[in-house]
Design a protein around this motif. Structure first.
Motif: not given
Length: 349
Positions: A13-32
Motif C-alpha cells: 500500500h506504498r502509493k496510498l501511504l504516500d498520498e496520506a503522508y502528503r494530504q494528511k487525510k483520506l476518504l477511504s482506506i483498506p480495512g487492514e
C-alpha cells in the motif's frame, strides 16, 4: 503479525501511504491498515498515525513548526535511580534495563539532531511566511536549543558516571565521541538561529521603511516632492560591484567594463581531518611517553599538541577520546572536572 508481514503490508500500500503522508487525510482506506492502528477514523476521514509521521520525518531530517524537541528528563531521572539500585544489586535485569535506557537516550539525541537540522533549514528556506511569524518561531526554537545545550551537558555527565561500571564502560566509550559531535552540532545550530534572527529583523525594518515611503508616494506626500526638488544626488565615492569569484572571470571582465570590480576575499575552509591522520601527525608514541604519569591527561594532550602544531589544538577532544578507547586499562577515572569542563582522567602510576 510478524515484522516481515508488516513490511509487506506497507509495501503493498506504498502509493496510498504516500498520498496520506502528503494530504494528511483520506476518504477511504483498506480495512487492514485501520486494524493495525496505522490510520484512525475521525468523522468522515481517515488520518495517518502521528507515529508514522515522526518516523518518516526523522529519517528524512524534516520537521515543521509544531515539532517539540525532546529533553529526556524522565529518562535521565530513571537512569539515575537505576544506577543507585545497580550499585547494590548488579542483576541481569537491571543491567539490561540500563542498557535500554542509555541506548534510548543516545538514539533519541541522534534523531532529535536530524529533526532540528530539518527545522532550521525550513526556517532559512521559507520565502512564503510573514517575517514577523518567522522571527517569533526562530526565537522560540532558539530558546529550546539553548535548553538542549544545557541538558546535553547533563547527559554527558550522566553517561560518564557509568564508566565506573565495567558492564557499561565499552558502550559509553563507543557513543561518547558521537555525543560530543552532537553537542558541536547544537552549538552550530545556535549560531545559525541567531544569524537568521538578526538578518530577518534587518529585513523587517527595511520593509517597514519601504512601506512607509511607498505610502507617502501613493498619497502624494509633500515631503517626497520637496525631497526630489531640493536634493542633489552626488556620488561621493566610487561604486564597486563585488560578484562572487566563482561566477566571473575578473581579468576578462576588466577588459570590458574597466576597473569597477574587485575580487572578494574568501576565507579558506578547512576540511576536517580523518582521526587516523590526526593521530599520525601528532606522533602517538611521543604522546604516550609525554602523558605517562599525567594527573590530567586532557590538559597534557593540549600541552603536547600545542607544541607540535597549534592548528591541531581543536582536535584535542578527539585525541582524548582515542586515548580513552585504546588505553583504558592504564587509566584512572576521577570524579573531578578541569577548567575545560572535561572529566579528569589520570595515567596509572
Amino acid at each position: 503479525m510478524k515484522h516481515i508481514e508488516l513490511l509487506n503490508l506497507l509495501c503493498r500500500h506504498r502509493k496510498l501511504l504516500d498520498e496520506a503522508y502528503r494530504q494528511k487525510k483520506l476518504l477511504s482506506i483498506p480495512g487492514e491498515l485501520e486494524e493495525i492502528g496505522l490510520f484512525s477514523k475521525v468523522g468522515g476521514y481517515y488520518y495517518l498515525n502521528e507515529i508514522y509521521f515522526n518516523f518518516i520525518d526523522t529519517l528524512l531530517s524534516r520537521a515543521d513548526f509544531s515539532y517539540i524537541a525532546e529533553d529526556f528528563d524522565k529518562e535521565l531521572k530513571k537512569l539515575l535511580e537505576l544506577k543507585e539500585e545497580y550499585k547494590l544489586n548488579k542483576s541481569n535485569y537491571l543491567r539490561d534495563l540500563i542498557f535500554k535506557l542509555l541506548n534510548k537516550i543516545y538514539q533519541g539525541m541522534k534523531n532529535r539532531d536530524k529533526r532540528l537540522l530539518g527545522l532550521i533549514e525550513k526556517l532559512e528556506n521559507d520565502e512564503v511566511s510573514e517575517l514577523e511569524f518567522l522571527i517569533k518561531e526562530a526565537k522560540s526554537i532558539l530558546g529550546d536549543v539553548e535548553e538542549i545545550m544545557v541538558k546535553n551537558e547533563q547527559i554527558v555527565k550522566t553517561f560518564e558516571d557509568f564508566l565506573e561500571f565495567g558492564d557499561f564502560k565499552g558502550f559509553i566509550k563507543d557513543v561518547l565521541i558521537d555525543i560530543i559531535h552532537l553537542n558541536q552540532n547544537i552549538d552550530s545550530y545556535l549560531k545559525r538561529l541567531r544569524e537568521f534572527i538578526s538578518q530577518t529583523e534587518k529585513k523587517r525594518r527595511f520593509n517597514q521603511k519601504l512601506f512607509k515611503i511607498a505610502h507617502m508616494i501613493l498619497n502624494e506626500d509633500s515631503e517626497i516632492d520637496n525631497f526630489l526638488i531640493t536634493k542633489r544626488f552626488v556620488f561621493k565615492q566610487k561604486i564597486e560591484f563585488v560578484p562572487d569569484s566563482a561566477y566571473i572571470d575578473y581579468e576578462k571582465a576588466k577588459k570590458v567594463i574597466g576597473k569597477f570590480t574587485k575580487p572578494r576575499k574568501i576565507k579558506e575552509s578547512h576540511v576536517k581531518r580523518d582521526l587516523q591522520e590526526v593521530i599520525n601527525l601528532i606522533d602517538l608514541k611521543g604522546l604516550i611517553k609525554f602523558i605517562e604519569g599525567s594527573e590530567d591527561i586532557f590538559k597534557s594532550i593540549i600541552e603536547y599538541v600545542g607544541k607540535i602544531d597549534k592548528e591541531l589544538l581543536n582536535e584535542s577532544v578527539r585525541v582524548f577520546v582515542y586515548i580513552l578507547n585504546h588505553y583504558d586499562k592504564k587509566l584512572n577515572y576521577t570524579r573531578d572536572y578541569n577548567e575545560y569542563n572535561v572529566r579528569v582522567v589520570k595515567w596509572k602510576a
